[in-house]
Design a protein around this motif. Structure first.
Motif, PDB file in Angstrom:
ATOM      1  N   THR A  12       3.031 -22.399 -11.473  1.00 13.24           N
ATOM      2  CA  THR A  12       1.931 -22.227 -11.821  1.00 13.24           C
ATOM      3  C   THR A  12       1.029 -23.544 -12.054  1.00 13.24           C
ATOM      4  O   THR A  12      -0.127 -23.457 -11.325  1.00 13.24           O
ATOM      5  CB  THR A  12       1.971 -21.592 -13.331  1.00 13.24           C
ATOM      6  OG1 THR A  12       2.770 -20.351 -13.580  1.00 13.24           O
ATOM      7  CG2 THR A  12       0.447 -21.215 -13.650  1.00 13.24           C
TER       8      THR A  12
ATOM      9  N   PRO B   7       5.147 -12.399 -16.926  1.00  4.46           N
ATOM     10  CA  PRO B   7       5.290 -12.504 -15.579  1.00  4.46           C
ATOM     11  C   PRO B   7       6.748 -11.628 -15.026  1.00  4.46           C
ATOM     12  O   PRO B   7       6.879 -11.955 -13.659  1.00  4.46           O
ATOM     13  CB  PRO B   7       5.657 -14.232 -15.488  1.00  4.46           C
ATOM     14  CG  PRO B   7       6.339 -14.259 -16.850  1.00  4.46           C
ATOM     15  CD  PRO B   7       5.553 -13.358 -17.942  1.00  4.46           C
TER      16      PRO B   7
ATOM     17  N   ALA C 100       5.771 -14.616  -9.957  1.00  2.00           N
ATOM     18  CA  ALA C 100       5.482 -14.804 -11.562  1.00  2.00           C
ATOM     19  C   ALA C 100       4.065 -15.552 -11.570  1.00  2.00           C
ATOM     20  O   ALA C 100       3.325 -15.203 -12.468  1.00  2.00           O
ATOM     21  CB  ALA C 100       6.552 -15.365 -12.024  1.00  2.00           C
TER      22      ALA C 100
ATOM     23  N   ILE D 168       0.410 -14.689 -12.951  1.00  5.13           N
ATOM     24  CA  ILE D 168      -0.138 -15.428 -14.377  1.00  5.13           C
ATOM     25  C   ILE D 168      -1.700 -15.866 -13.928  1.00  5.13           C
ATOM     26  O   ILE D 168      -2.539 -15.524 -14.647  1.00  5.13           O
ATOM     27  CB  ILE D 168       0.609 -16.346 -14.806  1.00  5.13           C
ATOM     28  CG1 ILE D 168       1.828 -16.029 -15.490  1.00  5.13           C
ATOM     29  CG2 ILE D 168      -0.123 -17.561 -15.666  1.00  5.13           C
ATOM     30  CD1 ILE D 168       3.147 -17.002 -15.575  1.00  5.13           C
TER      31      ILE D 168
ATOM     32  N   ASN E 146       4.074  -7.944 -15.118  1.00  2.86           N
ATOM     33  CA  ASN E 146       4.434  -7.928 -13.544  1.00  2.86           C
ATOM     34  C   ASN E 146       5.579  -7.034 -13.283  1.00  2.86           C
ATOM     35  O   ASN E 146       5.945  -6.664 -12.008  1.00  2.86           O
ATOM     36  CB  ASN E 146       4.809  -9.428 -13.015  1.00  2.86           C
ATOM     37  CG  ASN E 146       4.763  -9.504 -11.744  1.00  2.86           C
ATOM     38  OD1 ASN E 146       4.157  -8.847 -10.881  1.00  2.86           O
ATOM     39  ND2 ASN E 146       5.308 -10.547 -11.126  1.00  2.86           N
TER      40      ASN E 146
END
Length: 245
Positions: free
Chosen positions: A17, A193, A212, A216, A234
């Motif tokens: 991320t 996620p 994932a 997010i 997800n």
């Protein structure tokens, strides 16, 4: 440049991320409870061309490190635009409701629940200085009471008492926090996620860290008219029907 703090970001989904947000031009504070590990990851990222990521020490179970991180970001940025509360632990498994020692359950709650609350409360002051503050609380479908009550759910038999109750409590906190901030420009959401292949589950998950992280970010970088106080997963295809609190 918008700033974002990601807790538990020196590996797995948190790290990916951080990478993706950095590529989008955000200044990323890569939170790590062990700053030495965080600095090692930062060195690798810098060598890969990431120049807008900073390692920062923050252990969500240690208030002094939370305060130190808050003070540093305040000094360097004056505000915080996005908080992604990602730090979490599974705890020792199996975890049975009938015999798991209370101290083991408390250990999971200290990170997953109380740690998440501590970080959110500590950074509210800086987030309120942002024009469009976002708080994304990373949760799990395993924290859904609705799903866990459905025998047809594919993860119905995964009943780790400390983990699922801590995540259920975290989901409830998300609802209350979003409600109390609804009069401001905050967007506060719980994001699952999905069952992702990470160190967390010995890489038996079916999803990728890339997917994932994308999920997010999708539900974090929302418009001013975006939702708040919601749960997004997800692992659930029809997001319009989500209400698995």
């Amino acid at each position: 440049m918008k700033s974002v703090l990601i807790t538990g970001a020196n590996r797995n989904i948190g790290l990916e991320t951080a990478r993706q947000l950095s590529k989008k031009g955000l200044l990323v504070y890569l939170g790590s409870r062990n700053i030495e590990k965080g600095n090692i990851v930062l060195k690798e990222l810098t060598e890969d061309g990431f120049d807008n990521i900073k390692a920062i020490e923050i252990d969500v179970t240690k208030p002094d490190t939370i305060l130190s991180a808050k003070n540093r970001i305040e000094t360097e940025q004056g505000k915080l635009d996005i908080l992604i509360s990602n730090a979490g632990i599974l705890g020792e498994v199996p975890q049975h409701a009938i015999d798991t020692p209370i101290k083991e359950i408390q250990k999971v709650f200290d990170t997953n629940f109380f740690g998440g609350i501590s970080v959110a409360q500590s950074f509210l002051e800086l987030l309120k200085k942002s024009k469009s503050p976002r708080i994304s609380i990373i949760t799990s479908g395993l924290g859904s009471l609705t799903l866990h009550s459905d025998p047809s759910w594919k993860y119905y038999d995964v009943k780790h008492v400390g983990y699922i109750t801590s995540k259920a409590a975290l989901n409830a906190y998300t609802i209350v926090l979003a409600y109390e901030l609804k009069g401001l420009s905050f967007k506060v959401n719980a994001i699952d996620p999905g069952f992702t292949a990470t160190d967390f589950n010995n890489h038996i998950g079916t999803g990728t860290i890339e997917s994932a992280a994308e999920f997010i970010i999708k539900h974090t970088l929302t418009d001013d008219d975006g939702p708040t106080g919601k749960f997004f997963s997800n692992d659930i295809e029809d997001e319009t029907e989500l209400s698995p609190w």
